[in-house]
Design an enzyme around this catalytic site. Structure first.
Site, PDB file in Angstrom:
ATOM      1  CD  GLU A   1      50.513 101.509  49.085  1.00 15.66           C
ATOM      2  OE1 GLU A   1      51.363 100.841  49.695  1.00 15.66           O
ATOM      3  OE2 GLU A   1      49.783 102.360  49.632  1.00 15.66           O
TER       4      GLU A   1
ATOM      5  CD  GLU B   1      48.087 107.711  55.038  1.00 15.80           C
ATOM      6  OE1 GLU B   1      48.548 106.942  54.178  1.00 15.80           O
ATOM      7  OE2 GLU B   1      47.417 107.317  56.007  1.00 15.80           O
TER       8      GLU B   1
END
Length: 676
Positions: free
Chosen positions: A469, A613
């Protein structure tokens, strides 16, 4: 001397046993409220997040409950009523965190329970365990025990409190007398921030005394957002008293009459009784754990893998049309939205171990197929274009400042991959005809309209956000292009299986979508790529799960190049997990082990080793990462592979630290696979 050596050896053995991680229980040596990240007890519908404060719950989260408020002008997960919070007063003094000692907490993953115990001065020892009942989707239970160390009087209060975001709160208290029982209901309802949803919760005390001799319960209304019911008991020194609180939380997203239903479900729990509730809860979890991952020789990896599996099982439920967000039911992370995290990272582990859980996730996408078709139409394409972020309705829910919303198109192929793999694992042709084929057909139509036809070998997909991304608005992204090719071929094959007519253009398009290469043969991530750092695995996903590449030489070449492009910070856990998987299949146990450990150990947070994360991150629980790491175990070290002939096993290697890996309850046939 012999006796001394024997005693010394015994003490060493006991010390070693005390330090050896339990495969099923996470019991921190220390609870530090200043460095505390809660762990979740959930049943796929309602999640309860722990707190270091006695008798307090951090969050209660319900799957599927969204409203527009606050962040990003998009739908967000809502905190529900905190229906398990309690107060306890002993001899007129409220128990506070500062006044307790010997505080212990434990997550029992096999029982899906969370226990807190502590001493209150020299007066009492207290323990409570709560459950999100697996067999009752909207119901929770807290089991409380208090042992007096002196003669004491205690008052226990069940507190119902509305989160700040809810409005128009209404509180009720009812007592329903029956010849054999008195039903006491502490109930609240409120509207979600825009008034879209009605949120309701109700709870009750479960006493152990015979009817007529249970304590007198008093209701107190404090303000619009909080009320409670309480009782008082005297205990002699050494005496133990037990009681429970059962409650239900449900919204108009789940039921047309949530207020009455919350009370009905709570009454049901009361009349079932504590013992039957726990019996059926444990029976349901025993069934889930028939599909297990057993590691011999590495107790810490075993505990960690059980934790990952426990969280995925906790965040998904059979028989629903819900799919988990990156943080599951552990809080409000990522607004509770559904991304590719569900299909590409969490889904495969659940599909091979519990197809019935995976079915709920793919049903979520099927029920939002019409919304995906409208999304494609609005963007000038045909077929179905799934949103990058999805919530209740299936419309695009990405905040407008994030370019992934309008441009990260590979999500559509990820949904198709999940649908096709569900058929491959289950062989369910009726499902394929009724559910899978409509999704595969519409997503293939999307890609046939999405490509720009610039000549043979140049059916290009331009202007996308890559799976990596950090690469925004690039052309011919490797993963996007390869996933589109796979989507088109899956749709063609599904048509053949069902005797339907496939569009012959699909094969033509698939054959002409390019995968770019550097001059030395390394796959180029996208047309503008010049060797910069990558956020997520992209090119390496062409070997798994897409199987665009099967040549070991090509897979090794791409691994060697892109593993050096992963920075030490800022990458999500599943990036390293896919490298571990591929190296295990290539027979490189050292690199597989390195990337397996690097995928999650730097991401762990105290005190329950919950995964964030990124390295050093503090936003657990990152279910996406857990799903990726479980794939590195199941499909990497374990060699499981989803094929047209069902689940097969390919060659792989174990880390040197593991003696064996056994995977039980695989697929519809509940097979067992072992690697030694």
């Amino acid at each position: 001397m012999k006796n001394f050596l024997f005693l010394f050896a015994l003490l060493c053995l006991q010390s070693l046993q005390a330090q050896t991680p339990d495969p099923w229980k996470i019991t921190p040596a220390k609870i530090d409220p200043a460095n505390y990240y809660g762990v979740t007890v959930a049943n796929g519908m309602i999640g309860i997040v722990s707190s270091p404060e006695p008798f307090k719950i951090k969050d209660v989260v319900l799957a599927g409950a969204y409203d527009l408020y606050g962040r990003g002008r998009v739908s967000n997960f809502l905190r529900s009523f905190n229906l398990l919070n309690m107060n306890m007063d002993i001899d007129g003094n409220r128990i506070q965190a500062s006044a307790v000692s010997n505080l212990h907490q434990e997550l029992d993953m096999h029982a899906a329970s969370f226990t807190t115990s502590f001493n209150y001065g020299d007066k009492a020892t207290i323990s409570y365990t709560y459950y999100s009942l697996r067999h009752l989707p909207f119901t929770v239970l807290s089991d409380v025990s208090i042992t007096a160390r002196k003669d004491i009087s205690f008052t226990a209060s069940s507190v119902m409190e509305a989160p700040d975001a809810l409005r128009d709160v209404e509180n009720y208290y009812n007592e329903i007398d029956r010849p054999h029982v008195t039903i006491r209901l502490l109930t609240s309802q409120a509207k979600s921030p825009t008034g879209k949803l009605l949120m309701c919760a109700s709870n009750t005390f479960l006493f152990t005394e015979p009817h007529g001799s249970e304590p007198r319960v008093i209701h107190e209304m404090w303000d619009n957002n909080m009320h409670l019911m309480k009782f008082t008991r005297q205990l002699k020194s050494g005496e133990t008293y037990r009681f429970s609180v059962a409650g239900s939380s449900i919204t108009s997203a789940h039921h047309d009459d949530p207020l009455n239903e919350a009370e009905r479900l709570t009454i049901f729990a009361l009349l079932e009784g504590r013992d039957r509730l726990l019996q059926f809860h444990q029976k349901a979890w025993n069934e889930l754990w028939k599909s297990d991952i057993r590691i011999e020789g590495d107790p810490q990896s075993q505990q960690d893998v059980h934790s990952m599996l426990y969280h995925l099982y906790s965040f998904v439920r059979e028989g629903t049309a819900f799919s988990p967000s990156p943080m599951g039911l552990s809080g409000l992370g990522y607004n509770g939205h559904v991304f590719w995290d569900a299909e590409l990272w969490m889904y495969p582990a659940l599909l091979v171990l519990h197809p019935e859980l995976a079915k709920s996730m793919v049903e979520y996408r099927f029920q939002r197929l019409e919304a995906a078709k409208k999304n494609a139409f609005a963007n000038g394409f045909k077929g179905a274009m799934y949103p990058w972020e999805s919530a209740a309705s299936g419309v695009e829910e990405t905040p407008v400042w994030a370019l992934s919303g309008p441009f990260e198109h590979h999500i559509t192929a990820d949904v198709a991959l999940a649908a096709w793999n569900y058929y491959l694992v289950t062989g369910d042709k009726q499902w394929l005809r009724e559910r899978g084929w409509p999704m595969l057909q519409a997503t293939a139509q999307f890609w046939a309209s999405r490509v720009e036809r610039n000549g043979p070998g140049k059916y290009e997909i331009k202007n996308v956000v890559a799976a990596d991304e950090w690469a925004e608005n690039v052309d011919n992204n490797a993963f996007t292009n390869a996933a589109a090719k796979a989507n088109l071929r899956f749709a063609t094959e599904a048509a053949r299986v069902l005797g339907e007519k496939a569009d012959p253009d699909w094969e033509t398009v698939a054959a002409n979508i390019p995968i770019l290469k550097f001059p030395d043969g390394v796959t180029r991530e996208h047309a503008q790529y010049k060797g910069e750092g990558i956020k997520q695995a992209d090119v390496n996903l062409l070997a798994y799960p897409l199987k665009e590449y099967t040549d070991p030489a090509q897979i090794k070449k791409d691994l060697a190049y892109y593993e050096t492009r992963i920075p030490d910070q800022g990458t999500p856990a599943m990036t390293q997990a896919v490298l571990a998987l591929l190296y295990a299949r290539l027979g490189n146990r050292e690199k597989a082990w390195h990337w397996f450990k690097d995928a999650y150990e730097p991401n762990l947070n105290a005190p329950f080793r919950v995964i964030a994360e990124t390295k050093g991150g503090t936003n657990p629980y990152f279910a996406t990462g857990a799903g990726g790491i479980l794939q590195s175990v199941l499909m990497g070290f374990g060699g499981l592979d989803i094929t047209p002939n069902g689940i097969q096993q390919v060659n792989s290697v174990l880390p040197q630290q593991w003696k064996s890996l056994t995977i039980t309850g695989v697929g519809p046939q509940q097979k067992t696979f072992t690697v030694k």
